[in-house]
Design an enzyme around this catalytic site. Sequence first.
Site, PDB file in Angstrom:
ATOM      1  N   LYS A 193       3.060   2.475  19.991  1.00 53.22           N
ATOM      2  CA  LYS A 193       3.608   1.191  19.526  1.00 53.22           C
ATOM      3  C   LYS A 193       4.831   1.464  18.662  1.00 53.22           C
ATOM      4  O   LYS A 193       4.729   1.880  17.514  1.00 53.22           O
ATOM      5  CB  LYS A 193       2.596   0.384  18.703  1.00 53.22           C
ATOM      6  CG  LYS A 193       3.048  -1.073  18.596  1.00 53.22           C
ATOM      7  CD  LYS A 193       2.648  -1.774  17.331  1.00 53.22           C
ATOM      8  CE  LYS A 193       3.517  -1.517  16.156  1.00 53.22           C
ATOM      9  NZ  LYS A 193       4.900  -2.058  16.220  1.00 53.22           N
ATOM     10  N   GLU A 269       1.323   9.450   7.762  1.00 51.59           N
ATOM     11  CA  GLU A 269       2.491  10.024   7.101  1.00 51.59           C
ATOM     12  C   GLU A 269       3.187   8.857   6.429  1.00 51.59           C
ATOM     13  O   GLU A 269       3.789   8.018   7.097  1.00 51.59           O
ATOM     14  CB  GLU A 269       3.373  10.721   8.146  1.00 51.59           C
ATOM     15  CG  GLU A 269       4.304  11.721   7.533  1.00 51.59           C
ATOM     16  CD  GLU A 269       5.630  11.096   7.185  1.00 51.59           C
ATOM     17  OE1 GLU A 269       5.752  10.633   6.024  1.00 51.59           O
ATOM     18  OE2 GLU A 269       6.509  11.049   8.042  1.00 51.59           O
ATOM     19  N   CYS A 303      11.453   9.003   4.463  1.00 53.03           N
ATOM     20  CA  CYS A 303      10.262   9.148   3.623  1.00 53.03           C
ATOM     21  C   CYS A 303      10.416  10.284   2.623  1.00 53.03           C
ATOM     22  O   CYS A 303       9.799  10.268   1.572  1.00 53.03           O
ATOM     23  CB  CYS A 303       9.040   9.353   4.504  1.00 53.03           C
ATOM     24  SG  CYS A 303       9.275  10.629   5.720  1.00 53.03           S
ATOM     25  N   GLU A 400       9.131   3.254  -3.900  1.00 55.39           N
ATOM     26  CA  GLU A 400       9.989   3.729  -2.809  1.00 55.39           C
ATOM     27  C   GLU A 400      11.004   2.631  -2.468  1.00 55.39           C
ATOM     28  O   GLU A 400      10.633   1.491  -2.213  1.00 55.39           O
ATOM     29  CB  GLU A 400       9.123   4.029  -1.581  1.00 55.39           C
ATOM     30  CG  GLU A 400       9.935   4.589  -0.436  1.00 55.39           C
ATOM     31  CD  GLU A 400       9.072   5.081   0.716  1.00 55.39           C
ATOM     32  OE1 GLU A 400       8.167   4.356   1.143  1.00 55.39           O
ATOM     33  OE2 GLU A 400       9.312   6.216   1.179  1.00 55.39           O
TER      34      GLU A 400
HETATM   35  P1  NAP Z   1       5.515  -0.612   8.111  1.00 50.31           P
HETATM   36  O1  NAP Z   1       4.935  -1.990   8.134  1.00 50.31           O
HETATM   37  O2  NAP Z   1       4.660   0.443   7.533  1.00 50.31           O
HETATM   38  O3  NAP Z   1       5.941  -0.230   9.604  1.00 50.31           O
HETATM   39  C1  NAP Z   1       5.645   0.978  10.237  1.00 50.31           C
HETATM   40  C2  NAP Z   1       4.935   0.745  11.564  1.00 50.31           C
HETATM   41  O4  NAP Z   1       3.675   0.122  11.319  1.00 50.31           O
HETATM   42  C3  NAP Z   1       5.701  -0.196  12.487  1.00 50.31           C
HETATM   43  O5  NAP Z   1       5.521   0.197  13.828  1.00 50.31           O
HETATM   44  C4  NAP Z   1       4.996  -1.508  12.223  1.00 50.31           C
HETATM   45  O6  NAP Z   1       5.163  -2.431  13.271  1.00 50.31           O
HETATM   46  C5  NAP Z   1       3.564  -1.054  12.112  1.00 50.31           C
HETATM   47  N1  NAP Z   1       2.667  -2.022  11.469  1.00 50.31           N
HETATM   48  C6  NAP Z   1       2.984  -3.063  10.646  1.00 50.31           C
HETATM   49  N2  NAP Z   1       1.862  -3.729  10.281  1.00 50.31           N
HETATM   50  C7  NAP Z   1       0.824  -3.106  10.878  1.00 50.31           C
HETATM   51  C8  NAP Z   1      -0.598  -3.322  10.879  1.00 50.31           C
HETATM   52  N3  NAP Z   1      -1.162  -4.304  10.183  1.00 50.31           N
HETATM   53  N4  NAP Z   1      -1.377  -2.479  11.589  1.00 50.31           N
HETATM   54  C9  NAP Z   1      -0.835  -1.456  12.287  1.00 50.31           C
HETATM   55  N5  NAP Z   1       0.508  -1.219  12.339  1.00 50.31           N
HETATM   56  C10 NAP Z   1       1.324  -2.039  11.642  1.00 50.31           C
HETATM   57  O7  NAP Z   1       6.891  -0.611   7.344  1.00 50.31           O
HETATM   58  P2  NAP Z   1       8.019  -1.744   7.210  1.00 50.31           P
HETATM   59  O8  NAP Z   1       7.410  -3.040   6.760  1.00 50.31           O
HETATM   60  O9  NAP Z   1       8.831  -1.763   8.448  1.00 50.31           O
HETATM   61  O10 NAP Z   1       8.907  -1.129   6.020  1.00 50.31           O
HETATM   62  C11 NAP Z   1       8.523  -1.356   4.672  1.00 50.31           C
HETATM   63  C12 NAP Z   1       8.657  -0.115   3.809  1.00 50.31           C
HETATM   64  O11 NAP Z   1       7.821   0.907   4.327  1.00 50.31           O
HETATM   65  C13 NAP Z   1      10.036   0.539   3.745  1.00 50.31           C
HETATM   66  O12 NAP Z   1      10.863  -0.069   2.819  1.00 50.31           O
HETATM   67  C14 NAP Z   1       9.672   1.927   3.342  1.00 50.31           C
HETATM   68  O13 NAP Z   1       9.475   1.977   1.947  1.00 50.31           O
HETATM   69  C15 NAP Z   1       8.362   2.171   4.055  1.00 50.31           C
HETATM   70  N6  NAP Z   1       8.542   2.928   5.338  1.00 50.31           N
HETATM   71  C16 NAP Z   1       8.270   4.249   5.342  1.00 50.31           C
HETATM   72  C17 NAP Z   1       8.492   4.980   6.484  1.00 50.31           C
HETATM   73  C18 NAP Z   1       8.231   6.461   6.529  1.00 50.31           C
HETATM   74  O14 NAP Z   1       8.915   7.151   7.276  1.00 50.31           O
HETATM   75  N7  NAP Z   1       7.242   6.955   5.818  1.00 50.31           N
HETATM   76  C19 NAP Z   1       8.987   4.364   7.629  1.00 50.31           C
HETATM   77  C20 NAP Z   1       9.211   2.989   7.615  1.00 50.31           C
HETATM   78  C21 NAP Z   1       8.988   2.290   6.455  1.00 50.31           C
HETATM   79  P3  NAP Z   1       6.322  -3.522  13.172  1.00 50.31           P
HETATM   80  O15 NAP Z   1       7.592  -2.791  12.846  1.00 50.31           O
HETATM   81  O16 NAP Z   1       6.318  -4.060  14.538  1.00 50.31           O
HETATM   82  O17 NAP Z   1       5.926  -4.482  12.108  1.00 50.31           O
END
Ligand code: NAP
Length: 504
Positions: A193, A269, A303, A400
């Site tokens: 996904k 991660e 990250c 973060e």
């Molecule tokens: P996120 O929600 O953690 O998104 C990461 C993945 O998880 C995406 O594929 C997302 O899908 C999916 N996801 C979202 N809600 C989910 C659920 N309830 N169950 C399973 N999977 C789910 O992150 P974000 O909201 O895009 O970003 C917010 C913050 O997260 C950023 O500002 C950053 O601080 C952090 N982040 C960290 C990393 C890293 O590399 N560790 C990467 C991204 C973000 P959708 O995109 O389709 O919602």
Amino acid sequence: MATVVKIPVTNSNKEITVNTGLFINNEFVPSLDSSEVIQCFNPATEDVIASVVAGSAKDIDRAVSAARHAFKTTWGKNVTGWERSRLINKLADLMEKNVQELAELETLNNGKPLTIARDFDIEDSIQCLRYYAGWADKITGQTIEVDNKSKMAFTRHEPIGVCGQIIPWNYPINMWAWKVAPALAAGCTIVMKPSELTPLTALKLSELVVEAGFPAGVINTVPSLGSVGGAALSAHPDVDKIAFTGSTITGRKIMEAAAKSNLKKVSLELGGKSPQLIFESADLEQAAKWAALGMCFNTGQDCIAGSRLYIQDSVYDKFIEMLVSTVKATKIGNGFDEKSSGGPLVSKTQFDRVWGYIDSGKAEGAKVILGAEKRNTKGYWVDPTIFTEINADMKIVKEEIFGPVLSVGRFKTEEEAIALANNTTYGLGAGLHSTDASQCMRVSGLLEAGTVWVNQYILLNNNVPFGGKKQSGIGRELGSYALEEYTSVKAVHWNIGEKLKWPL
Ligand code: NAP
Ligand code: MG
């Protein structure tokens, strides 16, 4: 809705075709029941470049069935390691052949500079596939002598089964490769996904999966909203493992869903608030460059971004001056402009979030020494921003940010530096710069992080494990360690001479 879109490439006459359906059983198909679409933006222009099908929970179910069927019939224990290796290498060859187009698509949807997408992200992804292709026929267990006369035992490292892989938007191709490569090498099948923000390259890679010759159902890709497809995968009773990269909040939800459903294995991660320490003996010019890279790479959407920096008092003023002039040399601009070393942030949501943090830094009394000025143009731009005069309670120091925003503090002693560095709920990365070898060894041992860089920062290698301590995650990616995430160990006890007397 059309199942194929043509996306014009900026500054050229080229168009890239992308299948916008769900990729299940080696075919692009419409959703069973969802009429929702995901709009994909170019974050440099804010234009919509494509719309893709948003898969439903039923679509996830169908993809899991396809992956289960493949696991039982054409993949898993039904295929030799050598054959898995051959196919993974074939996929790497096809990525190499299509590197320019993949990079263009990544730049259009994610915003990162084309040269970075091509020469760093995709180059590294190809190497990752080849690295795990090398492992596919070298996964072995142990033979264990229990008693020479009566019994021996052995272990088999079996593929764990159907894996749900949920990846973020900051490195869409790279995270795809990090997840897919070890899973395939171990013999697992996949339901991928991608993030709703960046599904296009995962769909393009799915075309290459067919061309490489993978049996149907081995790799399935279901673009879907996180709260729909991601949640359905995490709670699915027939998924054996979830591998996730993203935020700590979502990581928690995934672990909870795994616990409440079938106790599937989970690797997470998550985020970080990684510190870099500049000691007085450091090669300051080099340290300034690594610190700038740690803060600016991928426009801070990383990250392991080095988002906190602590400088020893005796070199503070000198280092700050060097750091500011080094960071100023970075140009954030359109990814198709060759001079850009960083692109825009990925989305309006991230843009608002990062500017919210910058405003909070100002409001809480930190001093801006670089950046913090909004551009008056279209696109989700944030230029490198540095705060000094911080304290441990400020939001910009604790949370973060995921943008090119650095908080700089100072220390007198090594003990103080370590305490400052470790004062976080995260534990993903940490860096230290010093030419005192004993200090490097001492401090690297005391930093609470899954990865510590000494006189370097942010660079990773496919053969070195990566993962977090504390709330930065569970499990390890990369290296031979990642194979443990995708295998389960079976112990076989073999009686070669014991006669059971009965009753006992
Ligand atoms: P996120 O929600 O953690 O998104 C990461 C993945 O998880 C995406 O594929 C997302 O899908 C999916 N996801 C979202 N809600 C989910 C659920 N309830 N169950 C399973 N999977 C789910 O992150 P974000 O909201 O895009 O970003 C917010 C913050 O997260 C950023 O500002 C950053 O601080 C952090 N982040 C960290 C990393 C890293 O590399 N560790 C990467 C991204 C973000 P959708 O995109 O389709 O919602
Ligand atoms: Mg989301």
